[in-house]
Design a protein around this motif. Structure first.
Motif, PDB file in Angstrom:
ATOM      1  N   LEU A 282      39.634  38.989  48.188  1.00  0.00           N
ATOM      2  CA  LEU A 282      40.566  37.970  48.652  1.00  0.00           C
ATOM      3  C   LEU A 282      40.236  37.601  50.093  1.00  0.00           C
ATOM      4  N   ASP A 283      39.974  36.332  50.322  1.00  0.00           N
ATOM      5  CA  ASP A 283      39.701  35.812  51.653  1.00  0.00           C
ATOM      6  C   ASP A 283      40.540  34.553  51.849  1.00  0.00           C
ATOM      7  N   PRO A 284      40.679  34.084  53.079  1.00  0.00           N
ATOM      8  CA  PRO A 284      41.595  32.964  53.317  1.00  0.00           C
ATOM      9  C   PRO A 284      41.311  31.717  52.488  1.00  0.00           C
ATOM     10  N   HIS A 285      40.036  31.446  52.187  1.00  0.00           N
ATOM     11  CA  HIS A 285      39.725  30.182  51.523  1.00  0.00           C
ATOM     12  C   HIS A 285      38.977  30.347  50.200  1.00  0.00           C
ATOM     13  N   VAL A 286      38.805  31.584  49.755  1.00  0.00           N
ATOM     14  CA  VAL A 286      38.249  31.846  48.426  1.00  0.00           C
ATOM     15  C   VAL A 286      38.805  33.177  47.929  1.00  0.00           C
ATOM     16  N   ALA A 287      39.222  33.188  46.668  1.00  0.00           N
ATOM     17  CA  ALA A 287      39.709  34.402  46.016  1.00  0.00           C
ATOM     18  C   ALA A 287      38.909  34.591  44.735  1.00  0.00           C
ATOM     19  N   GLN A 288      38.461  35.825  44.486  1.00  0.00           N
ATOM     20  CA  GLN A 288      37.545  36.086  43.381  1.00  0.00           C
ATOM     21  C   GLN A 288      37.999  37.324  42.616  1.00  0.00           C
ATOM     22  N   PHE A 297      33.104  43.359  25.763  1.00  0.00           N
ATOM     23  CA  PHE A 297      33.115  42.059  26.424  1.00  0.00           C
ATOM     24  C   PHE A 297      32.700  42.138  27.885  1.00  0.00           C
ATOM     25  N   GLY A 298      32.854  43.278  28.486  1.00  0.00           N
ATOM     26  CA  GLY A 298      32.536  43.371  29.906  1.00  0.00           C
ATOM     27  C   GLY A 298      33.634  42.747  30.751  1.00  0.00           C
ATOM     28  N   PHE A 299      33.310  41.660  31.438  1.00  0.00           N
ATOM     29  CA  PHE A 299      34.210  41.047  32.405  1.00  0.00           C
ATOM     30  C   PHE A 299      34.526  39.597  32.023  1.00  0.00           C
ATOM     31  N   ASP A 300      35.634  39.093  32.554  1.00  0.00           N
ATOM     32  CA  ASP A 300      35.772  37.659  32.754  1.00  0.00           C
ATOM     33  C   ASP A 300      36.026  37.422  34.238  1.00  0.00           C
ATOM     34  N   GLN A 301      36.040  36.170  34.659  1.00  0.00           N
ATOM     35  CA  GLN A 301      36.087  35.865  36.092  1.00  0.00           C
ATOM     36  C   GLN A 301      37.101  34.762  36.380  1.00  0.00           C
ATOM     37  N   TRP A 302      37.660  34.833  37.579  1.00  0.00           N
ATOM     38  CA  TRP A 302      38.527  33.759  38.068  1.00  0.00           C
ATOM     39  C   TRP A 302      38.210  33.542  39.541  1.00  0.00           C
ATOM     40  N   PHE A 303      37.913  32.291  39.879  1.00  0.00           N
ATOM     41  CA  PHE A 303      37.621  31.901  41.258  1.00  0.00           C
ATOM     42  C   PHE A 303      38.615  30.823  41.685  1.00  0.00           C
ATOM     43  N   LEU A 304      39.230  31.029  42.818  1.00  0.00           N
ATOM     44  CA  LEU A 304      40.065  30.017  43.455  1.00  0.00           C
ATOM     45  C   LEU A 304      39.469  29.744  44.831  1.00  0.00           C
ATOM     46  N   PHE A 305      39.187  28.480  45.111  1.00  0.00           N
ATOM     47  CA  PHE A 305      38.625  28.160  46.423  1.00  0.00           C
ATOM     48  C   PHE A 305      39.125  26.791  46.853  1.00  0.00           C
TER      49      PHE A 305
END
Length: 332
Positions: A282-288, A297-305
């Motif tokens: 988690l960072d001010p302008h991108v969250a991963q 299945f391993g992983f899934d991903q979510w990116f907010l930027f």
């Protein structure tokens, strides 16, 4: 040259990125054309299995197919003899002078794999930067306030505030979503115009629940993950990282097992405790978030930027948006 497999990989990004010594796609196939054990050779060359790829080499040996002398030769041989599965197989093998893109499925999920020579990579960073990125997490640098960014691909819009400078983009890469029929039939990212990432949770929390039911599934899920006391999206994404299953939904918040302190479970009541394999940054302008599902299945991903992150990392941002729009980065 690069090889990428977009599949159920152990990587937090659900892809495998490998370099091979050949200068061109044609050179790589010619080198392996008459190999005695295609399975073993592919495993050694490409870091593991690639579903269906061995079929072209097996057919070459079985049918005494001539070694391709040109890209046109290779294209004809791949279309005629490479095993792919899916509803639109005629368009699932795409070979140009500098790149091969293949889509298929393993009877459980869709997958795609790519051979990209150095010329393709150098010419299209805005299409390939995320595809080739294999180190967790993504960079976190951000541009100054007032920076601008154009996504260059279609996105789905959710209005939480009147139009204004800046936007927040949401990219969730998953194995099943109500918005899609298959995991590589991609609906595209979602944009929240007029916001910066630090403001998103407050406006999601205050949005009308009836309106939220008309939103894309991922936006609706994100709103459901925001608690009344949340002032940023960090807590919501931590809840997401602990949701069970390969198709998480808001209903999962209501049916998760109760933590048992005797087992060392910690966290918020009503949210399933996930293994420590899940990753969050988690960072001010991108969250991963790379949410660990299971060994299959391993992983899934979510990116907010937001715009400030995208402006500082434009090739990565545009290629990530393309990654969520079409399985072929040269199509979107």
């Amino acid at each position: 040259m690069f090889f990428v497999c977009r599949w159920r990989e152990e990587s937090p990004f659900s892809k495998r990125v490998v370099t091979v010594p050949d200068a061109t796609v044609l050179d790589w196939f010619r080198r392996g054309w008459e190999h005695d054990d295609p399975h073993a050779w592919i495993d050694s060359e490409l870091g593991g299995d690639v579903y269906g790829l061995e079929s072209i080499f097996e057919e070459a040996r079985k049918r005494h197919l001539p070694r391709p002398e040109s890209v046109d030769d290779l294209r004809a041989l791949l279309i005629g003899h490479l095993w792919v599965e899916g509803d639109d197989e005629d368009t699932f093998i795409r070979l140009g002078e500098h790149a091969l893109r293949v889509r298929t499925d393993d009877d459980e999920v869709d997958l795609a794999y790519y051979f990209l020579d150095d010329a393709a990579v150098a010419a299209s960073p805005d299409r390939l930067a995320f595809l080739l990125h294999d180190t967790w997490p993504l960079p976190t640098s951000a541009a100054a306030c007032g920076a601008v960014f154009s996504p260059a691909v279609p996105v789905r819009t959710v209005w939480l505030v009147p139009p204004g400078p800046g936007s927040v983009y949401s990219v969730r890469l998953c194995w099943q979503s109500p918005d899609t029929y298959r995991n590589l039939d991609l609906p595209g990212a979602t944009v929240f115009p007029g916001l910066a990432l630090p403001d998103l949770a407050t406006h999601l929390r205050d949005a009308d629940d009836l309106d939220a039911h008309t939103w894309p599934h991922d936006a609706h899920l994100l709103k459901a993950l925001v608690a009344p006391e949340d002032n940023d999206v960090g807590a919501a994404l931590r809840r997401y990282a602990r949701l069970p299953g390969y198709a998480p939904s808001p209903a999962g918040l209501d049916h998760a097992p109760t933590p048992d302190p005797n087992r060392g479970d910690v966290g918020e009541p009503g949210v399933a405790q996930r293994p420590t394999e899940s990753l969050i940054r988690l960072d001010p302008h991108v969250a991963q978030v790379a949410r660990y599902i299971d060994d299959f299945f391993g992983f899934d991903q979510w990116f907010l930027f937001d715009t400030r992150w995208a402006a500082a990392n434009p090739d990565l941002a545009r290629s990530l948006l393309r990654y969520a729009t079409h399985w072929d980065p040269f199509e979107a």
